[in-house]
Design an enzyme around this catalytic site. Sequence first.
Site, PDB file in Angstrom:
ATOM      1  N   TYR A  89       0.825  -1.209   0.000  1.00 16.17           N
ATOM      2  CA  TYR A  89       0.000   0.000   0.000  1.00 16.17           C
ATOM      3  C   TYR A  89       0.863   1.265   0.000  1.00 16.17           C
ATOM      4  CZ  TYR A  89      -3.644  -3.311   1.263  1.00 16.17           C
ATOM      5  OH  TYR A  89      -4.516  -4.366   1.274  1.00 16.17           O
ATOM      6  N   SER A  90       2.015   1.191  -0.616  1.00 20.67           N
ATOM      7  CA  SER A  90       3.004   2.255  -0.474  1.00 20.67           C
ATOM      8  C   SER A  90       2.662   3.504  -1.277  1.00 20.67           C
ATOM      9  CB  SER A  90       4.375   1.724  -0.924  1.00 20.67           C
ATOM     10  OG  SER A  90       5.311   2.770  -0.991  1.00 20.67           O
TER      11      SER A  90
END
Length: 308
Positions: free
Chosen positions: A71-72
């Site tokens: 989820y960067s």
Amino acid sequence: MTAPDLSALRPQLPSPLHPLDDERCTRRGVTLLLKRDDLIHPALPGNKWRKLALNLRAAHGRPLVTFGGAYSNHLRAVAAAGRLLGFPTTGIVRGHELAGRPLNPSLAQCAADGMRLVFIDRSTYRQKHQPATLARILAEAGAADAYAVPEGGSNSLAVQGCTDLGRELHGQAEVVAVACGTGGTLAGLAAGLAPGQEALGIPVVGGGFLAAEIRRLQTEAFGAPTPNWRLDDRFHAGGYARTTPELDAFAEDFEDRHGLPVERLYVAKLLHALLTLTEQGTFPPGTRLAAVITGRPGPESDDDTPSR
């Protein structure tokens, strides 16, 4: 190859600085200012722009490879930069088990922006700082000749890029506070501040490693650490991506009071810390306190912190 023309992205710099009328500060004689780095660029907001700008110039249009969790925000920013500036990007994603599964919204956006995603096992990912392991990862990903940016974007060029944040706040505040994941933004911010100003870091992850990491980053970037920063690690709410009912209630109340959406994993912890410290009398009356808003709420959780 020539360096990309970053002015074509039309970043909003300097980012706006807005006073916020909050009774919890005014009754203590503290002026709270919001440094809206989240408004710098819609695709590369906040510290993502500041960390990436010098790295993008150094890459000179070469393919770029970087690292992040599923989820960067950092992966999304690099992918967006590649699309907007026209260079290939590869994202090394923590979690070999994710390969073959449907992409979550964050990774789907990376792929839509043209990023090639390579999933590796978590054990190897944790060792990526070792030169031999890094070389093997890049070779196996077909990115041996690419320009590599570390997880979260924090390297010496990123730290140097964040000094502009400090310079933009000269004469504006006695204390400048920022949430810390990898420490790069605070390292650069502190170096850019004027004499008499202090940088306050609010770690969003436990473990107590950030102080040493910030000193290391400043030494690499400037030759020595600066003395004008400190950390308060009491507000990480149990660790990275963790929260508490108190923190959730605080963020919802802040949004209701001020009509400002609050990103939960970094910004909420920062603002909660500053309002708590203000009510405890930590800042003397007359203090101008600037909070750096580094990001906006996204569709899902961010995951930019180092894997430790």
